[in-house]
Structures are given as structure tokens and as C-alpha cells.
Design an enzyme around this catalytic site. Structure first.
Site, PDB file in Angstrom:
ATOM      1  CB  ALA A  57       5.647 -43.080 114.958  1.00 34.78           C
ATOM      2  CE1 TYR A  58       6.178 -36.422 120.471  1.00 34.80           C
ATOM      3  CE2 TYR A  58       4.405 -35.242 119.350  1.00 34.80           C
ATOM      4  CZ  TYR A  58       5.277 -35.365 120.420  1.00 34.80           C
ATOM      5  OH  TYR A  58       5.248 -34.448 121.437  1.00 34.80           O
ATOM      6  N   GLY A  59       2.398 -38.760 116.593  1.00 37.88           N
ATOM      7  CA  GLY A  59       0.988 -38.415 116.700  1.00 37.88           C
ATOM      8  C   GLY A  59       0.139 -39.593 117.129  1.00 37.88           C
TER       9      GLY A  59
END
Length: 270
Positions: free
Chosen positions: A174-176
Site C-alpha cells: 500500500a505504501y509503494g
């Protein structure tokens, strides 16, 4: 003029005076209480900018602000929650209230997910990561562009992305994904606002020695060693090294650079 506004370089046979990288600029920085944001606040002030530090944790902001002032710089701080649209707009407006204009902004603030595969991430955590790491920079850019237009007229914005946005990111999906979307927003903003003289770029740090990577290491022991092993320079970055790249992109010395996602990753994606 701040302490960093002018420098004298003395060679063997001549003397040259240079202007500090961000002399007389007003700079707004999110996530400025620690890590890359705090390093950027210190550097920007040394390079002649008047800085407004923003983050959620006022005690951290106050400490960095006082440190900058003690060193002769001009700084103030404002509490800002990137997940709250009103908070973001008020923080940017505060820079104009304090200093009369806005020239440059570094959208550094972010949150991290619990490391692991995407099917193990809760919907609530996914929403939180996207709210802070994608919607937050979108809100900030909109407010910053309005403030630059209304005051300085032209300026520059740098978004903090991640080298993890440039490849598969099974540990932090999700961060990426949010950071990859920030790259797209950066390119779109550069194309949209370039004709007005507003440049928009991003930096994509590799493994950087901040609390975020400490937390990742605690949750996934050995990850730092793996990241370093993939880095030709053989180490993680110091936060000030990322700040240096952002400062250059925000400065007039990068006047023909826009729409770039600049890798600052020790060669890990070479």
C-alpha cells in the site's frame, strides 16, 4: 539576511562570492519534526530560507524550530495533520501569514503500513496510508500552488516519494502504491503548472536511516541488511543526503528541471 544567505569561496588565486541555495525563499515543509523533514528544515534555513515546519507532533516541531533559531536561522512551526484537509490548508496559509508569501514547498510527511503482503493489510490501514501518503500531498500541492500563485507568482514543489514506488514492493504494497501515485501526481502537476513558472518534482529515497526504517526493521528483522546488500554504495542514506537533493530541486539552480522523480538511492536501482 539569514546567516546562510551568502558564502565566500576562496581559491588559491581568486575569491568568489556565491549565493546560498535558497536565499530569501519562504519554504514550507511537512513531516518536519524528525527524519528527512527535520534535516530539510535545518538545511533549508542554513541555505537562506525562512522555513515553516509542519507535522502532527508539536513537541518535535518546537525542538527543531528552536535549534534552527539558535543557529541563526528563521523558523516557525504549525501543527498539521495530512489526513485533515482543513489542517493542511491552514498550515500552508500560515506560511503566508508569517512571511508574506510562499516560494517553495517540500511535501515530505508520510506514514508507513505494517510490513507484510497485501492480503494481510486491513482495509482501515489501507485507507489510512492512502489518506496520508496520497491525498495528503494532493491537498498540500493544491494549497501550495494557490499560495505561490497569490504571492511569489512562481516557485517550486518537491514531493517525497520512495524508490519502493519504482518496483514491486511485496513488503509495503500500500505504501509503494501510494508513492507511485504521488509520482503520477508530480508529473501531472509539472505539466499543468509549468506554463505558470511553477516547477514540480519528486525525490525517491532508498533506505534512509529514519524512525520509519527502524520500525520496519523491528517488524521484519534483517530487512535493513537486505536493503544495504542491494545498494552499490553499501550503506543506508543519512536524512540530510535526501534533504540536499530536495534543496537543489527547489532552488533556482534547477530552474529547467520539472516533472522528474530523482532517485537518491545509493545506486540500488542502477
Amino acid at each position: 539576511m539569514s546567516r546562510g544567505a551568502g558564502r565566500r569561496l576562496v581559491g588559491m588565486n581568486n575569491t568568489t562570492t556565491t549565493t546560498a541555495l535558497l536565499a530569501d525563499k519562504v519554504a514550507f515543509i511537512t513531516g518536519a519534526g524528525r527524519g528527512i523533514g527535520a534535516a530539510a528544515a535545518r538545511l533549508f534555513a542554513r541555505e537562506g530560507a525562512r522555513v515553516l515546519l509542519a507535522s502532527r507532533t508539536e513537541t518535535e516541531l518546537k525542538a527543531v524550530t528552536e535549534e534552527i533559531r539558535a543557529a541563526g536561522g528563521t523558523a516557525d512551526h504549525v501543527r498539521c495533520d495530512l489526513a485533515d484537509p482543513e489542517s493542511v490548508r491552514a498550515a500552508v496559509d500560515r506560511a503566508v501569514e508569517l512571511y508574506g508569501r510562499l516560494d517553495v514547498a517540500f511535501n515530505n510527511g508520510a506514514t508507513v503500513q505494517h510490513p507484510g503482503p497485501m492480503d494481510e493489510l486491513s482495509e482501515a490501514d489501507f485507507d489510512r496510508v492512502l489518506a496520508v501518503n496520497l491525498k495528503g500531498p494532493w491537498l498540500a500541492m493544491n494549497a501550495e500552488i494557490a499560495a505561490i500563485r497569490a504571492t511569489a507568482g512562481t516557485g517550486a514543489i518537491v514531493n517525497n516519494s520512495s524508490v519502493g514506488s519504482l518496483m514491486a514492493n511485496p513488503w509495503l504494497p500500500a505504501y509503494g502504491a501510494a508513492k507511485r501515485a504521488v509520482n503520477s501526481l508530480t508529473a501531472s502537476a509539472a505539466a499543468t503548472y509549468g506554463p505558470e513558472g511553477i516547477r514540480v518534482n519528486a525525490v525517491a529515497p532508498g533506505g534512509t536511516m529514519t524512525k520509519m526504517i527502524d520500525d520496519w526493521e523491528a517488524a521484519t528483522p534483517g530487512i535493513l541488511e537486505r536493503l544495504v546488500a542491494q545498494t552499490p554504495l553499501g550503506r543506508g542514506a543519512d536524512p540530510h543526503e535526501i534533504a540536499e537533493a530536495a534543496a537543489w530541486l527547489l532552488s533556482d539552480r534547477a530552474s529547467y528541471v520539472t516533472g522528474v522523480v530523482l532517485r537518491v538511492d545509493g545506486g540500488s536501482r542502477a
